[in-house]
Every structure is written in C-alpha cells, then in structure tokens.
Design a protein around this motif. Structure first.
Motif, PDB file in Angstrom:
ATOM      1  N   SER A 193       6.481 -12.645   8.131  1.00 13.20           N
ATOM      2  CA  SER A 193       7.633 -11.739   8.177  1.00 13.20           C
ATOM      3  C   SER A 193       7.505 -10.598   7.168  1.00 13.20           C
ATOM      4  O   SER A 193       6.658 -10.626   6.270  1.00 13.20           O
ATOM      5  N   ASP A 194       8.381  -9.608   7.308  1.00 11.44           N
ATOM      6  CA  ASP A 194       8.403  -8.492   6.363  1.00 11.44           C
ATOM      7  C   ASP A 194       8.734  -8.970   4.950  1.00 11.44           C
ATOM      8  O   ASP A 194       8.266  -8.392   3.966  1.00 11.44           O
ATOM      9  N   ILE A 195       9.533 -10.017   4.859  1.00 13.43           N
ATOM     10  CA  ILE A 195       9.871 -10.577   3.538  1.00 13.43           C
ATOM     11  C   ILE A 195       8.610 -11.091   2.866  1.00 13.43           C
ATOM     12  O   ILE A 195       8.384 -10.870   1.671  1.00 13.43           O
ATOM     13  N   ALA A 196       7.756 -11.747   3.631  1.00 14.80           N
ATOM     14  CA  ALA A 196       6.506 -12.262   3.080  1.00 14.80           C
ATOM     15  C   ALA A 196       5.577 -11.131   2.675  1.00 14.80           C
ATOM     16  O   ALA A 196       4.853 -11.230   1.678  1.00 14.80           O
ATOM     17  N   ALA A 197       5.586 -10.055   3.433  1.00 17.32           N
ATOM     18  CA  ALA A 197       4.739  -8.913   3.096  1.00 17.32           C
ATOM     19  C   ALA A 197       5.141  -8.296   1.766  1.00 17.32           C
ATOM     20  O   ALA A 197       4.306  -7.742   1.049  1.00 17.32           O
ATOM     21  N   ALA A 198       6.416  -8.405   1.424  1.00 14.43           N
ATOM     22  CA  ALA A 198       6.900  -7.852   0.159  1.00 14.43           C
ATOM     23  C   ALA A 198       6.570  -8.754  -1.024  1.00 14.43           C
ATOM     24  O   ALA A 198       6.278  -8.273  -2.124  1.00 14.43           O
ATOM     25  N   ASP A 199       6.608 -10.074  -0.811  1.00 12.02           N
ATOM     26  CA  ASP A 199       6.355 -11.016  -1.905  1.00 12.02           C
ATOM     27  C   ASP A 199       5.880 -12.342  -1.316  1.00 12.02           C
ATOM     28  O   ASP A 199       6.671 -13.257  -1.099  1.00 12.02           O
ATOM     29  N   PRO A 200       4.564 -12.460  -1.050  1.00 14.06           N
ATOM     30  CA  PRO A 200       4.050 -13.667  -0.389  1.00 14.06           C
ATOM     31  C   PRO A 200       4.357 -14.948  -1.144  1.00 14.06           C
ATOM     32  O   PRO A 200       4.766 -15.948  -0.536  1.00 14.06           O
ATOM     33  N   ALA A 201       4.160 -14.962  -2.455  1.00 16.17           N
ATOM     34  CA  ALA A 201       4.369 -16.187  -3.226  1.00 16.17           C
ATOM     35  C   ALA A 201       5.820 -16.654  -3.147  1.00 16.17           C
ATOM     36  O   ALA A 201       6.088 -17.848  -2.985  1.00 16.17           O
ATOM     37  N   LYS A 202       6.737 -15.721  -3.228  1.00 15.98           N
ATOM     38  CA  LYS A 202       8.153 -16.076  -3.135  1.00 15.98           C
ATOM     39  C   LYS A 202       8.494 -16.580  -1.740  1.00 15.98           C
ATOM     40  O   LYS A 202       9.251 -17.556  -1.579  1.00 15.98           O
ATOM     41  N   ALA A 203       7.924 -15.941  -0.719  1.00 18.61           N
ATOM     42  CA  ALA A 203       8.226 -16.329   0.659  1.00 18.61           C
ATOM     43  C   ALA A 203       7.737 -17.745   0.956  1.00 18.61           C
ATOM     44  O   ALA A 203       8.456 -18.541   1.569  1.00 18.61           O
ATOM     45  N   VAL A 204       6.517 -18.076   0.519  1.00 20.11           N
ATOM     46  CA  VAL A 204       6.022 -19.424   0.830  1.00 20.11           C
ATOM     47  C   VAL A 204       6.774 -20.483   0.017  1.00 20.11           C
ATOM     48  O   VAL A 204       6.931 -21.618   0.480  1.00 20.11           O
TER      49      VAL A 204
END
Length: 272
Positions: free
Chosen positions: A249-260
């Motif tokens: 998602s776009d959220i993951a593209a902004a901050d992968p570590a936080k998204a996972v």
C-alpha cells in the motif's frame, strides 16, 4: 491448528521502493525482527551480500530469532520464453543449493508473465514446462517449490480461468502453489472457492489486502476476509504453517518498517 501457525514478513515491501531503498539485508532483518515476526521471505533482489552464503545468512537469521520461511525469485524471461528454459532452470538449481540449507523453507517462483508476442497456448505451455521441471529439481534436493501468481502488469495468471488453465498443466506432486490474497482479489476471483478448489496444492500463504477497486490497502482495511481465508488454508495437507504478510500500500511506501509492524499487530487481533 491456528496456534501452530507462524507469521513471516515478505521483503517486497522494501523492494517496491526501488532506488529510494538504500539499505541492505541486515536492515531488513532488524526491522522484521523488531516488528515481532518469526520468519522472513526474502527475494533474490534483496538478499544482497548474503547471496550464495547460506551459512552466513543462517547466522544472521538466528541472531535475530528469525527463520527462513521462503526464498522468492523471478526471471527476465517471465518463465514463458521457451528458449530461456535451460538458463531459468540453471538459476533454479543454483538457488536450490542456497535454500536447501534451511530445512522447511520453500522456493517460491514468480508469476508467469508475457514478455513477448506469441500465442497464449505457447506461453502457458512454456510456463508449465518450467514450473514442472523446477519442481522436479526441488524434489531432488528436498526443497518444496511453488508458483506464486500475481496480478501485476502482463501477468499470465490473473483470472480464475488463468489459474485453472495453468494448474491443469502442472503436476501437483512436483509443484505447489503460494496463494496471494491480494492478487486473487484483484483478479476478480471468488477467493474462498479458488482456495478450496486448489487447497491441496497450497504450500504457504501470502496475506495482503485490497479495496473493492483493487487498490492496495493495509491488512484488515480492505475486502479480504482474512480469517475465512486462513481457516481454509489451514486444512491443506501440504500447508507448512507459514502465513507471510506482504504490504504494497501507499502507507507502506511511506514507511515500510512501520507498516509491517502495524500488520503484525493486526494479524494478532485477526487470529485472536
């Protein structure tokens, strides 16, 4: 059976950043371990300086309390170019040597993709020949091999009809399947029926989410009935227990570590 499941993280969440990602495999391992995962699925693109060094990679995993759930690789041939079958199988053979050092890990082969003009019959035949032969190589080395269909550009494996067409050509005794919830839903499939129909082929599961338009969403924020999916997959006689979370998602593209990390917390709630 749900209590026996292990949660892994796929590194494509970082890979999709392209040149914006400047870290290395140790950074991935640190982030995934810190987020509370038990294992990792890493790709041939992200393995970095551990390529061809399974002992060193094993030590790096153990130091962080992680296991290798799967190793994923792809080819510029899209696995549909007959004249590249020999070189693609040579790549598989080399990769199997690495994966064999991690008992229980699966070699995941990317989606058959249309890379040049030609008949669809020929593309499906070439893909099936490759996957079946790769599965046979895996049997010789004791490594399970599985195909991972996707919904990305020019994939040969998008709709249910595409899955049916390929699976009819594959030997389930040699080559398994890594269902991916997001890609199945983007293909407009009845996901529960697809999973039930081909349940015996499932080796492990990729979990991600989309909205009704097929746009990527954080896990639990879209239309995927994750619990129903897991309940079906858990009944597969060949399922190895790994639920691998992958976030695009776009959220993951902004901050992968936080998204996972968020997805790991979401998964705890979904399986509670």
């Amino acid at each position: 059976m749900l209590t026996m499941m292990q949660i892994g993280c796929q590194t494509y969440t970082w890979e999709m950043l392209g040149d914006r990602w400047t870290g290395g495999p140790d950074d991935l391992l640190d982030a995934i371990s810190a987020a509370g995962y038990s294992g990792i699925e890493i790709t041939d693109t992200m393995i970095g300086h551990y390529a061809g060094k399974p002992e060193a990679f094993g030590r790096a995993l153990a130091a962080r309390g992680l296991e290798l759930a799967a190793f994923a690789c792809a080819s510029d041939s899209g696995y549909t170019e007959q004249d590249q079958l020999e070189s693609d199988l040579a790549m598989v053979d080399r990769t199997l040597d690495f994966v064999a050092a991690f008992p229980g890990a699966v070699l995941s082969l990317g989606s058959a993709t249309i890379m040049s003009p030609g008949s669809l019959d020929g593309k499906f035949a070439a893909a099936a020949a490759f996957y079946n032969a790769a599965g046979e190589l895996g049997q010789r080395t004791g490594v399970p091999v599985a195909v991972h269909p996707s919904s990305h550009h020019n994939t040969l494996l998008f709709t249910r009809a595409d899955y049916d067409r390929l699976f009819a050509l594959l030997d389930p005794a040699r080559i398994g399947w890594v269902p991916d919830t997001g890609h199945i839903l983007r293909g407009g499939q009845d996901i529960l029926d697809t999973l039930t129909t081909y349940r015996d082929r499932i080796r492990y599961l990729h979990l991600k989410d989309v909205d009704a338009s097929g746009d990527w969403q954080m896990l639990g924020s879209g239309i995927c009935d994750t619990r129903a999916v897991v309940d079906i997959v858990a009944t597969s006689p060949n399922f190895n227990g790994w639920l691998v979370l992958e976030e695009e998602s776009d959220i993951a593209a902004a901050d992968p570590a936080k998204a996972v990390q968020t997805n790991r917390e979401t998964m705890r709630a979904l399986l509670a």
